[in-house]
Structures are given as structure tokens and as C-alpha cells.
Scaffold this motif. Structure first.
Motif, PDB file in Angstrom:
ATOM      1  N   PRO A  11       0.986  -1.191  -0.193  1.00 52.36           N
ATOM      2  CA  PRO A  11      -0.569  -0.312   0.146  1.00 52.36           C
ATOM      3  C   PRO A  11       1.202   1.546   0.077  1.00 52.36           C
ATOM      4  O   PRO A  11       2.189   1.407   0.290  1.00 52.36           O
ATOM      5  N   THR A  12       0.363   1.788  -0.595  1.00 51.08           N
ATOM      6  CA  THR A  12       1.025   3.847  -0.441  1.00 51.08           C
ATOM      7  C   THR A  12       0.607   4.144   0.303  1.00 51.08           C
ATOM      8  O   THR A  12      -0.367   3.909   0.637  1.00 51.08           O
ATOM      9  N   ARG A  13       1.103   5.520   0.421  1.00 51.07           N
ATOM     10  CA  ARG A  13       0.525   6.416   1.472  1.00 51.07           C
ATOM     11  C   ARG A  13      -0.958   7.332   0.809  1.00 51.07           C
ATOM     12  O   ARG A  13      -1.705   8.437   1.153  1.00 51.07           O
ATOM     13  N   PHE A  14      -1.226   6.654  -0.192  1.00 52.45           N
ATOM     14  CA  PHE A  14      -2.460   7.471  -1.611  1.00 52.45           C
ATOM     15  C   PHE A  14      -3.663   6.471  -1.615  1.00 52.45           C
ATOM     16  O   PHE A  14      -4.888   6.743  -1.457  1.00 52.45           O
ATOM     17  N   ASP A  15      -3.169   5.393  -1.270  1.00 51.88           N
ATOM     18  CA  ASP A  15      -4.470   4.297  -0.815  1.00 51.88           C
ATOM     19  C   ASP A  15      -3.559   3.109   0.358  1.00 51.88           C
ATOM     20  O   ASP A  15      -2.992   2.994   0.580  1.00 51.88           O
ATOM     21  N   VAL A  17      -3.939  -0.221  -0.375  1.00 45.72           N
ATOM     22  CA  VAL A  17      -4.517  -1.387  -1.090  1.00 45.72           C
ATOM     23  C   VAL A  17      -3.070  -1.684  -1.835  1.00 45.72           C
ATOM     24  O   VAL A  17      -2.162  -1.035  -2.241  1.00 45.72           O
ATOM     25  N   GLY A  18      -2.505  -3.161  -1.186  1.00 47.29           N
ATOM     26  CA  GLY A  18      -1.401  -4.048  -2.186  1.00 47.29           C
ATOM     27  C   GLY A  18      -1.881  -5.026  -2.461  1.00 47.29           C
ATOM     28  O   GLY A  18      -3.553  -5.394  -2.877  1.00 47.29           O
ATOM     29  N   ALA A  19      -0.796  -5.711  -2.848  1.00 47.75           N
ATOM     30  CA  ALA A  19      -1.753  -6.846  -3.561  1.00 47.75           C
ATOM     31  C   ALA A  19      -0.307  -7.665  -4.349  1.00 47.75           C
ATOM     32  O   ALA A  19       0.739  -7.193  -4.724  1.00 47.75           O
ATOM     33  N   ILE A  20      -0.862  -9.132  -4.070  1.00 48.62           N
ATOM     34  CA  ILE A  20      -0.149 -10.128  -5.499  1.00 48.62           C
ATOM     35  C   ILE A  20      -0.526 -10.917  -6.247  1.00 48.62           C
ATOM     36  O   ILE A  20      -1.889 -11.311  -6.379  1.00 48.62           O
ATOM     37  N   VAL A  21       0.324 -10.581  -7.432  1.00 50.68           N
ATOM     38  CA  VAL A  21      -0.302 -11.071  -9.080  1.00 50.68           C
ATOM     39  C   VAL A  21       1.175 -12.033  -9.702  1.00 50.68           C
ATOM     40  O   VAL A  21       1.821 -11.308  -9.861  1.00 50.68           O
ATOM     41  N   GLY A  22      -0.055 -12.597  -9.838  1.00 47.37           N
ATOM     42  CA  GLY A  22       1.703 -13.649 -11.054  1.00 47.37           C
ATOM     43  C   GLY A  22       0.608 -14.958 -11.792  1.00 47.37           C
ATOM     44  O   GLY A  22      -0.857 -14.925 -11.358  1.00 47.37           O
ATOM     45  N   ASP A  23       0.923 -15.199 -12.404  1.00 43.48           N
ATOM     46  CA  ASP A  23       1.037 -16.027 -13.111  1.00 43.48           C
ATOM     47  C   ASP A  23       0.787 -17.615 -12.515  1.00 43.48           C
ATOM     48  O   ASP A  23       1.202 -17.858 -10.885  1.00 43.48           O
ATOM     49  N   GLN A  24       0.000 -18.799 -12.539  1.00 44.77           N
ATOM     50  CA  GLN A  24      -0.314 -19.753 -11.766  1.00 44.77           C
ATOM     51  C   GLN A  24       1.322 -20.215 -11.643  1.00 44.77           C
ATOM     52  O   GLN A  24       1.132 -20.551 -10.325  1.00 44.77           O
ATOM     53  N   MET A  25       2.463 -20.815 -12.047  1.00 48.60           N
ATOM     54  CA  MET A  25       3.444 -20.862 -11.844  1.00 48.60           C
ATOM     55  C   MET A  25       4.355 -20.321 -10.616  1.00 48.60           C
ATOM     56  O   MET A  25       4.451 -20.934  -9.223  1.00 48.60           O
ATOM     57  N   ALA A  26       4.413 -18.795 -10.946  1.00 49.04           N
ATOM     58  CA  ALA A  26       4.580 -17.743  -9.889  1.00 49.04           C
ATOM     59  C   ALA A  26       3.653 -17.947  -8.508  1.00 49.04           C
ATOM     60  O   ALA A  26       4.982 -18.360  -7.444  1.00 49.04           O
TER      61      ALA A  26
END
Length: 124
Positions: A11-15, A17-26
Motif C-alpha cells: 500500500p502507498t500513502r495514497f491508498d 491497497v497492496g497486491a500480489i499478482v502472478g501467473d499460476q507457476m509463480a
């Protein structure tokens, strides 16, 4: 098409929201590394960014996170809580987690940075 590609952002100071986004193998490699860290205290995975550059993701289990702070070159010490005094890279067994996340090439060549010393500790 992606293969073993994972992006992580906090998350940043502006929102908030954090995220982890990856393909299936990752995501499978990430899940295995997290399971390893839960079981043994450390885990790691070697993953790829969208530009094709690989990176080591070290995962550590910390019993007490109250004093741990993220390392950020833009973070001013006065903005950090006084109790947050231990950088993540200074945690015990951080180098062990890095060793578990070494690239396939580093594993094949036994690059000295990732080879444990005879005392059992990783070397730089």
C-alpha cells in the motif's frame, strides 16, 4: 505468455491497497515458499518480473514483528515509530532465506554469496 512471473506491491500513502499478482507457476512457487517458511522459519522462490528480469524472494517467519520495519530509501527516520528499529534484512536467518531463493544459475554454479560457510551461516 508469462511463466513464473510475479509482482508484489505494498500500500502507498495514497491508498490502502497492496497486491500480489502472478501467473499460476509463480503463485505455486510463492505458496511453496510460504509453506516452507511456516514449517522451517525460512523459504524462498526465484521469480521473474514482467521485463524478464529475475529476482530472489526471501520469506521469513518472525516471531515478533513489532520492532521490524521495511527498508525504504525514501523513508525518513522521524516518520518511523520509535519501536521499529530492526530492518528486515537484519533479521536472523535472512541470508538463509536468500539462499533458498537463489536463481537456477546461482544454484548450478554455487556462487559464493549463496554458499553456507562451514559454521552453517551463509557468506557474502
Amino acid at each position: 505468455m508469462s511463466e513464473n512471473m510475479l509482482h508484489i506491491f505494498a500500500p502507498t500513502r495514497f491508498d490502502n491497497v497492496g497486491a500480489i499478482v502472478g501467473d499460476q507457476m509463480a503463485l505455486l512457487h510463492l505458496r511453496n515458499a510460504i509453506s516452507d517458511a511456516i514449517d522451517s522459519g525460512t523459504g524462498g522462490a526465484y521469480l521473474v518480473q514482467s521485463d524478464g528480469e529475475g529476482y530472489s524472494l526471501a520469506i521469513l517467519l518472525a516471531a515478533d514483528m513489532s520492532r521490524v520495519c521495511p527498508t525504504s530509501s525514501a523513508d525518513m527516520p522521524t516518520r518511523r515509530a520509535a519501536r521499529q528499529t530492526i530492518g528486515m534484512r537484519a533479521l536472523p536467518r535472512f541470508l538463509e532465506a536468500i539462499q533458498k531463493s537463489r536463481s537456477p544459475l546461482a544454484a548450478a554454479l554455487d556462487i559464493p554469496r549463496f554458499i553456507p560457510r562451514r559454521s552453517g551461516k551463509a557468506s557474502f
